[in-house]
Write a protein that holds these residues in place. Sequence first.
Motif, mmCIF file in Angstrom:
data_model
loop_
_atom_site.group_PDB
_atom_site.id
_atom_site.type_symbol
_atom_site.label_atom_id
_atom_site.label_comp_id
_atom_site.label_asym_id
_atom_site.label_seq_id
_atom_site.Cartn_x
_atom_site.Cartn_y
_atom_site.Cartn_z
ATOM 1 N N LEU A 250 5.912 1.533 -6.174
ATOM 2 C CA LEU A 250 6.132 0.769 -4.948
ATOM 3 C C LEU A 250 7.483 1.102 -4.318
ATOM 4 O O LEU A 250 7.597 1.235 -3.104
ATOM 5 C CB LEU A 250 6.047 -0.735 -5.235
ATOM 6 C CG LEU A 250 4.636 -1.334 -5.260
ATOM 7 C CD1 LEU A 250 4.708 -2.820 -5.563
ATOM 8 C CD2 LEU A 250 3.933 -1.126 -3.928
ATOM 9 N N ILE B 254 7.168 4.399 -2.599
ATOM 10 C CA ILE B 254 6.422 4.296 -1.347
ATOM 11 C C ILE B 254 7.318 3.735 -0.253
ATOM 12 O O ILE B 254 7.403 4.264 0.854
ATOM 13 C CB ILE B 254 5.179 3.386 -1.536
ATOM 14 C CG1 ILE B 254 4.170 4.091 -2.435
ATOM 15 C CG2 ILE B 254 4.564 3.013 -0.211
ATOM 16 C CD1 ILE B 254 3.026 3.217 -2.889
ATOM 17 N N LEU C 194 -1.179 -2.770 -6.828
ATOM 18 C CA LEU C 194 0.090 -2.480 -7.500
ATOM 19 C C LEU C 194 0.951 -3.734 -7.579
ATOM 20 O O LEU C 194 1.545 -4.044 -8.611
ATOM 21 C CB LEU C 194 0.861 -1.400 -6.738
ATOM 22 C CG LEU C 194 0.468 0.058 -6.947
ATOM 23 C CD1 LEU C 194 1.228 0.954 -5.983
ATOM 24 C CD2 LEU C 194 0.755 0.493 -8.379
ATOM 25 N N PRO D 56 4.128 0.708 -11.986
ATOM 26 C CA PRO D 56 3.777 0.256 -10.631
ATOM 27 C C PRO D 56 4.989 -0.106 -9.773
ATOM 28 O O PRO D 56 4.984 0.144 -8.566
ATOM 29 C CB PRO D 56 2.888 -0.962 -10.878
ATOM 30 C CG PRO D 56 2.978 -1.266 -12.319
ATOM 31 C CD PRO D 56 3.453 -0.055 -13.018
ATOM 32 N N GLU E 204 -3.426 8.555 -7.243
ATOM 33 C CA GLU E 204 -2.642 8.665 -8.461
ATOM 34 C C GLU E 204 -1.532 9.704 -8.355
ATOM 35 O O GLU E 204 -0.480 9.563 -8.956
ATOM 36 C CB GLU E 204 -3.552 8.987 -9.651
ATOM 37 C CG GLU E 204 -3.611 7.821 -10.607
ATOM 38 C CD GLU E 204 -4.734 7.946 -11.597
ATOM 39 O OE1 GLU E 204 -5.031 9.079 -11.989
ATOM 40 O OE2 GLU E 204 -5.307 6.908 -11.973
ATOM 41 N N LEU F 241 0.352 9.848 -2.569
ATOM 42 C CA LEU F 241 0.968 8.567 -2.205
ATOM 43 C C LEU F 241 1.991 8.780 -1.108
ATOM 44 O O LEU F 241 2.074 8.004 -0.163
ATOM 45 C CB LEU F 241 1.683 7.975 -3.421
ATOM 46 C CG LEU F 241 0.943 6.967 -4.254
ATOM 47 C CD1 LEU F 241 1.852 6.448 -5.340
ATOM 48 C CD2 LEU F 241 0.465 5.806 -3.387
ATOM 49 N N GLY F 242 2.765 9.863 -1.264
ATOM 50 C CA GLY F 242 3.788 10.189 -0.269
ATOM 51 C C GLY F 242 3.167 10.451 1.088
ATOM 52 O O GLY F 242 3.609 9.901 2.098
ATOM 53 N N LEU G 91 -1.915 -0.755 -2.553
ATOM 54 C CA LEU G 91 -0.604 -1.416 -2.604
ATOM 55 C C LEU G 91 -0.728 -2.837 -3.135
ATOM 56 O O LEU G 91 0.081 -3.282 -3.953
ATOM 57 C CB LEU G 91 0.039 -1.444 -1.223
ATOM 58 C CG LEU G 91 0.541 -0.118 -0.647
ATOM 59 C CD1 LEU G 91 1.343 -0.367 0.618
ATOM 60 C CD2 LEU G 91 1.392 0.627 -1.654
ATOM 61 N N PHE H 230 -5.483 2.450 1.271
ATOM 62 C CA PHE H 230 -4.074 2.504 0.868
ATOM 63 C C PHE H 230 -3.502 1.094 0.726
ATOM 64 O O PHE H 230 -2.795 0.792 -0.239
ATOM 65 C CB PHE H 230 -3.283 3.316 1.890
ATOM 66 C CG PHE H 230 -1.847 3.519 1.526
ATOM 67 C CD1 PHE H 230 -1.509 4.273 0.412
ATOM 68 C CD2 PHE H 230 -0.833 2.973 2.291
ATOM 69 C CE1 PHE H 230 -0.185 4.476 0.068
ATOM 70 C CE2 PHE H 230 0.491 3.173 1.951
ATOM 71 C CZ PHE H 230 0.813 3.921 0.838
ATOM 72 N N LYS I 116 -8.041 5.804 -7.580
ATOM 73 C CA LYS I 116 -7.783 7.062 -8.297
ATOM 74 C C LYS I 116 -7.246 8.140 -7.364
ATOM 75 O O LYS I 116 -6.463 9.001 -7.770
ATOM 76 C CB LYS I 116 -9.076 7.555 -8.950
ATOM 77 C CG LYS I 116 -9.386 6.856 -10.255
ATOM 78 C CD LYS I 116 -8.905 7.712 -11.395
ATOM 79 C CE LYS I 116 -9.027 7.083 -12.756
ATOM 80 N NZ LYS I 116 -9.834 5.897 -12.959
ATOM 81 N N ARG J 40 1.594 11.632 -6.925
ATOM 82 C CA ARG J 40 2.777 11.196 -6.193
ATOM 83 C C ARG J 40 2.793 11.771 -4.777
ATOM 84 O O ARG J 40 3.235 11.132 -3.835
ATOM 85 C CB ARG J 40 4.030 11.643 -6.951
ATOM 86 C CG ARG J 40 5.069 10.569 -7.005
ATOM 87 C CD ARG J 40 6.385 11.079 -7.519
ATOM 88 N NE ARG J 40 7.434 10.533 -6.701
ATOM 89 C CZ ARG J 40 8.078 11.204 -5.782
ATOM 90 N NH1 ARG J 40 7.795 12.454 -5.562
ATOM 91 N NH2 ARG J 40 9.028 10.629 -5.078
ATOM 92 N N MET K 298 9.793 6.266 0.928
ATOM 93 C CA MET K 298 9.208 7.316 1.766
ATOM 94 C C MET K 298 8.861 6.800 3.160
ATOM 95 O O MET K 298 9.020 7.496 4.146
ATOM 96 C CB MET K 298 7.991 7.921 1.080
ATOM 97 C CG MET K 298 8.407 9.010 0.114
ATOM 98 S SD MET K 298 7.060 9.826 -0.697
ATOM 99 C CE MET K 298 6.500 8.607 -1.849
#
Lengths: 212, 98
Positions: free
Chosen positions: A11, A14, B90, A7, B12, B17-18, B87, B83, B9, B14, A17
């Motif tokens: 982070l 993210i 996470l 995780p 998940e 997420l980007g 975060l 989103f 889910k 990448r 980016m």
Amino acid sequence: MEHKPDPLETLTDIRSMMERSSRFISLSGLSGVFAGIFALLGAAAVAIRYRLSFTMEEYYTRATLSSGIPDAEFFIYLFTVAILVLVASVSVAIFLTTQRARKHNLPIWDRTAQRVVWNMFIPLSAGGIFCLVLLDHGIFTLVAPATLLFYGLALLNTSKYTYPDLRYLALSEISLGLLASFVVGYGLFIWAIGFGVLHIFYGARMYQKYER
Amino acid sequence: MNWVGELNKAFESRIRLGIMSVLRVNDWMEFTELKEILQVTDGNLASHLSALEKLDFIQVRKQFIGKKPNTSYAVTTSGQQAFDQHLDALEQLIKTRE
């Protein structure tokens, strides 16, 4: 369940980016250092030619002839030096920034770069026009402070779209501009500080922080 | 609380997420801009974009600039919420691990 990424790593990913897509991060601190050196050389060129000392009010008295009208030759020389300093600084900045973008495989003229240029351009053009108005009204004493003020505001505006460190340079320029508008007559000296010393100082700091 | 269960889910991958990270901080982004930032192939990006669109997390705008088609993407309110929740989860995961 498939492979679970860490995780913390996610982070960090993210964050990077978000930064890469919203901030222009190819700006090189070295370009600030060079701009500062060019500005100091320019100030020295004016000071030597007219035998001015940086700390005296001679800058202002030199701008007008004894009869009280503006000294055209002095202004043309000052203007030429200023343009040369500007062209040299911007060229070096473009060169170093392009190099850095290539090195990190980042696009050069993307929307973040466009935002930086626009956000500098608008306050700077307003400032440029305002300075011409000041000259037109014969208010020479406020030209130098006005250039620093508008430059500072332009930087402050731009700092949102590139390294936030630019804010400190911006605030220094604004403070110096305000101070100089109270204590008028030291135009060349405050230009040397604002465009020379401050650029070198903050440029070197940014270089150390991000490019070493 | 089971924070792993709070992870979405849909995020998940990448690349997804980007896409979400970039759109979260930029208004409308063109396909080519996204491709440049995320450094992925056309097909790969397109499939993830359509998956996110189906979930209603992003919206699509198709325009013609001259004769060239131009597709831009933006995050929707529900995409933003999902989103941000992801975060938070996470972050909590990291905190509980410490």
